[in-house]
Write a protein that holds these residues in place. Structure first.
Motif, PDB file in Angstrom:
ATOM      1  N   CYS A  73      54.766  13.554  83.531  1.00 22.70           N
ATOM      2  CA  CYS A  73      55.959  14.422  83.468  1.00 22.70           C
ATOM      3  C   CYS A  73      56.358  14.722  82.029  1.00 22.70           C
ATOM      4  O   CYS A  73      56.745  15.846  81.712  1.00 22.70           O
ATOM      5  CB  CYS A  73      57.136  13.775  84.200  1.00 22.70           C
ATOM      6  SG  CYS A  73      56.927  13.729  85.982  1.00 22.70           S
ATOM      7  N   LEU A  77      56.267  18.346  80.201  1.00 20.83           N
ATOM      8  CA  LEU A  77      57.470  18.911  79.577  1.00 20.83           C
ATOM      9  C   LEU A  77      57.172  19.356  78.140  1.00 20.83           C
ATOM     10  O   LEU A  77      57.541  20.466  77.726  1.00 20.83           O
ATOM     11  CB  LEU A  77      58.610  17.886  79.595  1.00 20.83           C
ATOM     12  CG  LEU A  77      59.906  18.287  78.887  1.00 20.83           C
ATOM     13  CD1 LEU A  77      60.551  19.496  79.568  1.00 20.83           C
ATOM     14  CD2 LEU A  77      60.889  17.123  78.841  1.00 20.83           C
ATOM     15  N   GLN A  80      55.103  22.423  78.183  1.00 20.30           N
ATOM     16  CA  GLN A  80      55.932  23.592  78.552  1.00 20.30           C
ATOM     17  C   GLN A  80      56.661  24.154  77.333  1.00 20.30           C
ATOM     18  O   GLN A  80      56.670  25.350  77.094  1.00 20.30           O
ATOM     19  CB  GLN A  80      56.997  23.152  79.555  1.00 20.30           C
ATOM     20  CG  GLN A  80      56.706  23.455  80.993  1.00 20.30           C
ATOM     21  CD  GLN A  80      57.938  23.104  81.825  1.00 20.30           C
ATOM     22  OE1 GLN A  80      58.988  23.705  81.686  1.00 20.30           O
ATOM     23  NE2 GLN A  80      57.804  22.099  82.663  1.00 20.30           N
ATOM     24  N   PRO A  93      64.497  20.122  81.998  1.00 19.27           N
ATOM     25  CA  PRO A  93      63.618  18.940  82.155  1.00 19.27           C
ATOM     26  C   PRO A  93      63.817  18.264  83.512  1.00 19.27           C
ATOM     27  O   PRO A  93      63.734  17.055  83.641  1.00 19.27           O
ATOM     28  CB  PRO A  93      64.084  18.029  81.011  1.00 19.27           C
ATOM     29  CG  PRO A  93      65.539  18.347  80.854  1.00 19.27           C
ATOM     30  CD  PRO A  93      65.755  19.762  81.296  1.00 19.27           C
TER      31      PRO A  93
END
Length: 368
Positions: A73, A77, A80, A93
């Motif tokens: 994760c 993030l 991204q 987030p």
């Protein structure tokens, strides 16, 4: 996500000096998640960590069966943010925050949380995941087939022991970035024998005093204390309890030095924690003079997580970040440029009662 006015203001402020390939994105707050957002911003601008996470994301994005965890994760993030077409804006987030809450019940409520506790939990969890992945990778193809469970056991044993000797613990890239070594020295005052015990750390928590500095805090951290009366030390050479001198020294300095200022102190008379708004000067350039292996390790400050508020159970977190010689303030969705000199406003207050409630709480230094 739609870019807010703060984004366009920031682009105007930087103009042609906007760093090539860099992204400055605020993070959405899901009700008291500023403790998480402020730490994430400091970690995103910790370049060695960002590079590792982007590499990890690149290497694992096509592996369909990889189980979602905090590492995937976080890498997702960071990827991204890094791959946004726009230079500024706001990112949600949500997936990462949901994973944090799923993983640790401490962060499930909407109450004010501690940014340092969160940082600690996150780094240790990343280490656990990387260690598990390494152990899985070490299992040979034969051992992974369901028919050869005995091979699995043998493989597991061979991974942890070599000729009956416990192997060194795995060093992950999180260790390479953040880990340092402390040595705990105890000198018997009877026979002068020094007993040393090493321990590793990912961050240093230091006690603070009014009108002091980080250098002073680190000196106190390494100061000598006498063990006597009921606290005598059992000396193996003397085979008895003896008076002794004890001190903690930094043996090996980390690449990224994280210093946590202990601003929350339990006051017995009050029966609760109180925030210390003491003025503690943290320089932009720091020299570690008390290290054993690296006598003059030099560091540059690149991020500060700031606690805003008068107590530990209420308040807010923001982070100041240095990126390409510019200082920026990340306050959840809002990102703005600040002067380097404004870092000093977060040292704390020289008076006990002051209107200034914005104090440096976690400091991030990179080895020069």
């Amino acid at each position: 996500m739609v870019m807010g006015t703060t984004g366009s203001k920031l682009e105007k402020a930087l103009g042609e000096h906007f760093p090539e390939g860099e992204r400055y994105f605020g993070l959405e707050n899901f009700g008291n998640t500023c403790y998480c957002n402020s730490v994430l911003q400091a970690l995103y601008f910790c370049v060695p960590l960002r590079e590792q996470l982007l590499r990890y994301h690149e290497n694992n994005k096509n592996i369909g069966d990889i189980e979602e965890n905090l590492l995937t994760c976080l890498a997702d993030l960071f990827s991204q943010i890094n791959s946004q077409k726009k230079k500024t804006g706001v990112i949600s987030p949500r997936r990462f925050v949901q994973r944090v809450k799923k993983q640790n019940e401490l962060f499930r409520s909407y109450m004010h949380q501690d940014a340092h506790e969160f940082l600690n939990f996150l780094l240790n969890d990343l280490v656990d995941i990387l260690e598990k992945e390494s152990n899985v990778a070490k299992v040979s193809p034969e051992a992974s087939s369901s028919s050869s469970s005995s091979a699995k056991v043998a493989n597991r044993l061979s991974n942890s022991h070599v000729n009956g000797v416990q192997k060194e613990p795995l060093v992950t890239w999180v260790h390479n970035i953040f880990q340092g070594t402390l040595t705990n020295e105890t000198r018997c005052l009877q026979c002068e024998t020094v007993t040393a015990r090493d321990e590793t750390f990912l961050d240093l928590s230091v006690d603070i005093e009014q009108n002091s500095s980080i250098t002073c805090c680190l000196k106190n951290f390494s100061s000598t204390e006498t063990l006597n009366a009921e606290d005598k030390f059992f000396c193996d050479k003397c085979c008895s309890l003896q008076e002794a001198e004890k001190r903690m020294k930094i043996k090996k300095s980390p690449n990224i030095l994280v210093i946590h200022l202990k601003r929350f102190k339990y006051v017995e008379q009050l029966g609760r924690y109180k925030k210390l708004s003491y003025r503690v000067v943290f320089p932009l350039e720091l020299k570690l003079n008390n290290t054993i292996e690296d006598s003059d390790a030099e560091y540059s400050l690149f991020a500060v997580v700031v606690h805003v508020g008068i107590g530990p159970n209420h308040g807010h977190y923001v982070s100041l970040v240095k990126s390409h010689n510019h200082w920026l303030c990340f306050d959840d969705e809002t990102v703005e440029m600040v002067d380097e000199s404004s870092v000093q406003t977060f040292f704390g207050s020289a008076q006990e009662f002051s209107n200034n409630t914005d104090h440096g709480y976690i400091l991030f230094y990179q080895k020069s």
